[in-house]
Scaffold this active site. Structure first.
Site, mmCIF file in Angstrom:
data_model
loop_
_atom_site.group_PDB
_atom_site.id
_atom_site.type_symbol
_atom_site.label_atom_id
_atom_site.label_comp_id
_atom_site.label_asym_id
_atom_site.label_seq_id
_atom_site.Cartn_x
_atom_site.Cartn_y
_atom_site.Cartn_z
ATOM 1 N N GLU A 264 15.042 45.528 83.836
ATOM 2 C CA GLU A 264 15.788 44.298 83.574
ATOM 3 C C GLU A 264 17.243 44.643 83.801
ATOM 4 O O GLU A 264 17.798 45.517 83.128
ATOM 5 C CB GLU A 264 15.525 43.818 82.150
ATOM 6 C CG GLU A 264 16.147 42.468 81.845
ATOM 7 C CD GLU A 264 17.312 42.580 80.896
ATOM 8 O OE1 GLU A 264 18.462 42.543 81.388
ATOM 9 O OE2 GLU A 264 17.079 42.694 79.687
ATOM 10 N N CYS A 301 22.936 40.536 78.116
ATOM 11 C CA CYS A 301 22.450 40.298 79.476
ATOM 12 C C CYS A 301 22.347 38.810 79.783
ATOM 13 O O CYS A 301 22.217 38.427 80.951
ATOM 14 C CB CYS A 301 21.098 40.978 79.676
ATOM 15 S SG CYS A 301 19.874 40.557 78.431
#
Length: 527
Positions: A264, A301
């Protein structure tokens, strides 16, 4: 009490020559504990032990794995203030954030314990044979998900608990039946060691094989490279930068036996403010987004790094209000001087691009490692021709893009890189009116948000935390929620196999009473 050593299974070890300390960004000083980086020999010992543990651990029942995972949660909570204080000393984050992230971590673990205790997650599928079918007999086929083998998990800088030692990757891999080797993040090695000690205690208490979990220290890239290249490692989990994730992905692909890397990585999480949102609630959205952009110094994020709108007086008003709200907020401490320095470089790089205007910026003097927030604006045509403006700046920073019309907005969204999230602000009617924009966003993200902010990731089965590259290396999977277990397994079919020799999940009498797909019908019945 911290030792600064590596956990190789149940044993502590410190044979390497390289040492380092973690850093307290709030006090701007090094923390006292000296950590020993794992040597090449220790890395090899760790992986060899994990491979041996896999032979036993993959056969352990779901109930036993559930007891183990719940015990990990219990032991983490038993660390109490020792863990919270260490977390704060290594991150500069407040006690409330530490306790909140600890709660999320424990909740994740317990959700996986519930999943494997039930057992239906293995997707047992049975197609019974028809031996007298003509012109050819139909074989008896039965399929189940089985674990891949030893998994390496790289700890994340911004989530020392929820995405690190006992975080979502580790919890999912252990639930799947895979031993885990954590490459501890050097910025929070003390937090990592404490959590690793909790996992080891839980493993011993519940009778798990030695090597089911290990924790290796590393201040550089060498330990991670050796782990990914080791032939007995079967998969990798990573949360971090595009550069780091892509490097691991390439290493894994170049092996004699390539393995999956579930990384990720970067995301700027585009937000599209449609006309009604700005005309009816422009000031309200400005305040909400100022808070989202600066939350925890922007170190998420899912931070909203790009905001798009159609040129209008309402968009101008929104930009003005957003700037005022941004400048009203106090700067926050970042996780580490290295992260702060990278933020300042990224902020300066994007601010110096052609056609860019600084709409708001906090310039007052702040303590070391504190991030000063900034908002930029740029016209859509300049954004389209300059890929640098697409880059993630990890911190309290966002760019507002003024688009001349719907066609330009659609073109821009269609040409964005893959993202974790995409947000639409507006009315339900505008979803249909601007269907081209919405469809373009649909193709670029893993999660579509309506009238909200992207920061905040609910841990539940319906959550998708992943997206087209470079948001993640495989958009078919999530890194959050119980479905993330599917990264660490593969399907295996048994053809005409004797019932007595089948896994319990596939036997005729269904001894585990799980839900199965039998001849295209879901049932818990035996036959």
């Amino acid at each position: 009490m911290l030792t600064g050593k590596n956990y190789i299974g149940f044993d502590l070890s410190a044979e390497g020559d390289t040492t380092y300390r973690t850093f307290n960004p709030l006090l701007n000083v090094e923390n006292p504990t000296i950590f020993s980086e794992a040597s090449e020999e220790e890395v090899d010992m760790t992986v060899t032990l994990a491979a041996k543990a896999f032979d036993a651990y993959r056969a352990i029942s779901g109930v036993q794995k559930a007891d183990f995972i719940n015990a990990i949660a219990d032991e983490i909570m038993a660390l109490d203030d020792e863990l919270v204080n260490m977390y704060c000393a290594e991150t500069g984050l407040p006690e409330g954030r530490a306790k909140g992230e600890r709660g999320r971590t424990v909740g994740q673990l317990r959700s996986f314990a519930d999943l494997v205790r039930d057992g239906s997650w293995v997707e047992a599928t049975i197609d019974t044979g028809i031996p007298d079918r003509t012109p050819l007999p139909k074989p008896d086929l039965r399929k189940i998900l089985v674990p891949l083998g030893p998994v390496v998990v790289f700890g994340a800088s911004n989530f020392p608990l929820a995405f690190s030692t006992a975080g979502g990757d580790t919890a999912a891999a252990l639930a799947a039946g895979c031993p885990v080797i954590v490459k501890s993040h050097p910025m929070h090695a003390g937090t990592g060691e404490l959590v690793a000690s909790a996992i080891i205690k839980a493993a011993k208490k519940t009778g798990m094989p030695n090597g089911v979990f290990s924790n290796l220290n590393s201040s550089g890239i060498e330990v991670g490279v050796q782990l990914v290249k080791h032939p007995k490692v079967k998969a990798v989990g990573f949360t971090g930068s595009i550069g780091g994730g892509r490097a691991l992905f390439d290493l894994a692909a170049q092996r004699e036996e390539p393995i999956p890397v579930f990384a990720e990585m970067g995301s700027v999480n585009p937000v599209i403010a449609l006309p009604s949102a700005l005309s009816e609630k422009g000031n309200e959205w400005a305040k909400n987004y100022a808070g989202s952009i600066t939350l925890a110094a922007g170190q998420f994020c899912t931070n909203p790094g790009l905001i798009f709108g159609l040129r209008s007086a309402f968009l101008d008003g929104f930009i003005k209000s957003l700037g005022e709200e941004i400048e009203r907020l106090d700067p926050n401490c970042m996780l580490h001087p290295n992260i702060h320095d990278k933020y300042e470089r990224g902020k300066s790089e994007l601010s110096s691009q052609a056609g860019v205007t600084i709409a708001a910026s906090v310039e007052s003097g702040v303590a070391p490692n504190y991030a000063t927030q900034r908002i930029l604006t740029v016209d859509g045509d300049e954004f389209l021709k300059n890929p640098t403006l697409h880059k993630e700046v990890f911190g309290p920073f966002s760019v507002v893009v003024r688009c001349k019309d719907e066609m330009e907005l659609t073109t821009i969204i269609s040409n964005l890189e893959g993202q974790l999230t995409g947000t639409i602000l507006g009315s339900s009617e505008e979803i249909y009116k601007y269907s081209g924009v919405v469809e373009a966003l649909h193709g670029r993200v893993g999660r579509l948000i309506f009238n909200g902010v992207p920061t905040g990731v609910e841990v539940c089965p319906a959550m998708q935390h992943g997206g087209p590259y470079p948001a993640s290396t495989d958009s078919r999977f999530t890194a959050v929620g119980v479905h993330s277990i599917k990264r660490w397994v593969r399907p295996l079919s048994y053809q005409n196999w004797p019932d007595i020799a089948l896994p319990d999940e596939l036997k005729n009498n269904n001894p585990l009473k799980i839900s199965r797909l039998v001849d295209n019908k879901f049932t818990q019945d035996a036959w």
